[in-house]
Scaffold this active site. Structure first.
Site, mmCIF file in Angstrom:
data_model
loop_
_atom_site.group_PDB
_atom_site.id
_atom_site.type_symbol
_atom_site.label_atom_id
_atom_site.label_comp_id
_atom_site.label_asym_id
_atom_site.label_seq_id
_atom_site.Cartn_x
_atom_site.Cartn_y
_atom_site.Cartn_z
ATOM 1 C CG ASP A 60 -1.964 -1.062 1.221
ATOM 2 O OD1 ASP A 60 -1.730 -2.108 0.594
ATOM 3 O OD2 ASP A 60 -3.028 -0.852 1.839
ATOM 4 C CE LYS A 96 -5.338 1.936 2.421
ATOM 5 N NZ LYS A 96 -4.267 1.206 3.105
ATOM 6 C CE LYS A 103 -7.028 -1.378 2.542
ATOM 7 N NZ LYS A 103 -5.688 -1.835 2.914
#
Lengths: 320, 295
Positions: free
Chosen positions: A156, A220, A256
């Site tokens: 991430d 995300k 996400k």
């Protein structure tokens, strides 16, 4: 939105040829109707999901959780406990699905990897000087390589919001491409935009396209470290982006939302957004995730309520 | 006759320090003893009950952790506010129970006095039911009463205000938090009491008041895993039995229906101790070195 053309992938490949073309493309994206977006997200949030549909949604949501601990006070013991919980979220009911992944800082990847060994649970690691992203590129890349070497299945990364807001789109693009390379073929890359710092919906749409053009596997919303995190509206906007991106290029990208999703009700609202916007193809933990920690407990309590008919309480789930 | 239209009051629930309508959006008609319409009260659903339990649980840490002295001050403040709104309660009790103004006033006065009585008990109950125990070893052995947790209170059906105060005050005096199901036929005094609580230093969530069908709201409370005790004062025999069975699931403390109305007698400490648990601490007497106790 530009309409779908047979060689759309090619058309978009030209977009990243230079700083100028990239900026023209991103600024050429249609503006976001903020009122309409929020109204749409709110109206989809009013769907009533009950009984069997609710049971399905809760199990699906559990299987989509990236169980996260990103604290300065994380200890190996806490990470191991988190791993155990990810594999067996509710030890009293073996039918409970495992979560999708555990999400930890790079130095905890090896510990987490050992804790979930032999299960379907993946290990995700934040990297690139999370959460601010204010470090030289060499440091960020080293951060990523360390995490991958330690066995992270997913990375991430945070984008350089300063460069993005200053209009240096190519710098942000190059950085994502470099991190993508550092991930190699093993790790999937999630790109965090920190939507709470991007100021406008237009910027979130631009960032989404920028991330996808640069090769993100997931986009995300946020780090969970700022005041405004995932909201139904900004997630809806990103879901529209991945839907349109696949329509043009044939490449599917996951989404996400992270931070601020604490109740089963909220999670189910997000699943409705996914189904109604991106479609059923995204209703799978390969393409949609929740970045959360306390959400899992609420999902488990709701699951127990459905199974037994009695309201459950926080005494019947773990503290972390 | 004046031309003025009177302003009707919208009675609402009291949950977590706020005054929401029922989540279900339902209301039911409340009438006086002769069947004349008084107001519409919210008809709570089990989701309202669940929300109330969440609020009560959230408030428990702060309320049970407050000093007994502080709780006494707060409860006394409630009695002060009740005194200030005495006329309103007399009116509501008279309507609800079909009493004359003087009989209703007697009830309200007794309720306020009872509230003061329990306010005084907050910092004294520990002396009565706690203390040092003699043990066969070099230890101080101390027992002290601790609040049980979240208590569901089914308020008495007949006595809409005095009965309510009689069951509610002892529960919160000792540091528990309460989810109250008001008298089904006459919930208005309970809903007005919530307004008093909201303006008298009682932290939000310590008392939560629901109105509606007792038989509908009580079962989810009795089976709720996060409710620690239940007072069945307002349940009839059949319902009480059913609730007691449901409450056994997580070993709730159950107080069976008992009369609460006789205000000519002092209530005693039974209702205070019903929702207390005893914590016992063993502490070595003095330092224990290699040479043995210095004590």
């Amino acid at each position: 939105m530009p309409t779908t053309a047979p060689n759309a992938a090619h058309a978009l490949a030209d977009v990243t040829a230079s700083d100028g073309t990239l900026r023209r493309f991103l600024h050429g994206l249609p503006g976001v109707d903020a009122v309409g977006l929020e109204a749409r997200a709110a109206s989809l949030g009013t769907r009533s999901i009950k009984t069997t549909a609710k049971a399905y949604a809760i199990d699906l949501a559990i299987s989509m959780v990236d169980l996260t601990t990103l604290e300065g006070a994380d200890t190996p013991g806490k990470v191991r406990a988190l791993g155990a919980k990810a594999v067996h979220p509710d030890p009293t009911d073996p039918a409970t699905p495992s979560t999708a992944a555990v999400c930890v800082y790079p130095d905890m990847v090896a510990t987490a990897k050992a804790a979930v060994a032999g299960s379907s649970v993946k290990v995700a690691s934040v990297a690139t000087a999370f959460p601010a992203g204010r470090a030289p590129l060499t440091v960020k890349l080293a951060d990523v390589r360390e995490a991958v070497a330690a066995g992270a299945d997913e990375i991430d990364m945070v984008i350089d919001r300063g460069a993005f807001l200053a209009g240096h789109f190519m710098k942000v693009y190059d950085e994502i491409v470099a991190v993508r390379e550092a991930c190699g073929t093993e790790a999937r890359l999630k790109v965090i935009f920190e939507t709470g710092e991007l100021s406008t919906y237009d910027n979130i749409r631009r960032a989404s396209w920028l991330g996808m053009l640069a090769g993100a596997d997931f986009i995300k919303t946020s780090t969970g470290k700022v005041a405004v995190n995932a909201t139904p509206a900004n997630t809806l906007l990103m879901l529209e982006a991945v839907r349109d991106f696949r329509a043009q290029t044939g490449i599917q990208v996951g989404v996400k939302p992270a931070g601020g999703i604490r109740t089963s009700k909220d999670a189910i609202k997000f699943l409705v957004l996914v189904n109604e916007t991106a479609g059923e193809d995204w209703l799978d933990n390969h393409w949609f995730r929740f970045g959360a920690s306390s959400l899992l407990n609420d999902l488990l309590m709701q699951r127990q309520k459905l199974a037994t008919g009695r309201y459950s309480g926080p005494d019947y789930v773990t503290v972390d | 006759m004046s031309d003025r239209l009177s302003v009707l009051k919208t009675y609402k629930l009291y949950v977590g320090g706020k005054f929401p309508r029922s989540e279900s959006g339902r209301v039911y008609e409340v009438t006086d003893a002769k069947g004349k319409w008084l107001a519409n009260a919210p008809l709570s659903s089990r989701k309202d009950a669940r929300d109330a339990v969440v609020a009560a649980r959230k408030a428990f840490g702060g309320w049970s952790g407050a000093t007994a002295y502080n709780r006494g001050q707060v409860l006394y403040r409630v009695a002060e506010m009740l005194e200030g709104r005495r006329a309103q309660f007399v009116h509501e009790v008279a309507d609800a129970e079909g009493l004359s103004k003087s009989k209703a006033a007697e009830q309200v006065d007794a309720a306020i006095d009872r509230w003061v009585w329990y306010a005084g008990w907050t910092d004294k109950i520990a002396q009565v039911v706690g203390g040092g125990n003699p043990v066969a070893g070099p230890f101080f052995n101390l027992s002290s009463p601790e609040p049980t947790g979240v208590v569901a209170v089914l308020a008495p059906q007949e006595s809409s205000f005095l009965g309510l105060v009689s069951v509610l005050a002892p529960v919160i005096a000792t540091g528990n938090t309460a989810v109250v199901v008001a008298s089904e036929r006459s919930p208005l005094p309970a809903l007005s009491l919530a307004e008093v609580l909201a303006t008298s230093d009682v932290p939000g969530g310590v008392v939560n008041v629901l109105s509606g069908r007792t038989a509908e709201i009580a079962p989810p409370l009795a089976s709720h895993q996060d409710v620690n005790a239940i007072d069945l004062a307002g349940a009839d025999d059949v319902l009480a039995k059913e609730l007691e069975i449901a409450a056994a699931d997580n070993l709730k403390r159950v107080l069976r229906p008992q009369p609460v109305d006789n205000w000519s007698e002092t209530p005693g400490t039974d209702r205070l101790t019903a929702f207390l648990e005893t914590k016992t601490v063993w502490h070595p007497t003095g330092s224990l070195g290699a040479s043995g106790s210095s004590y």
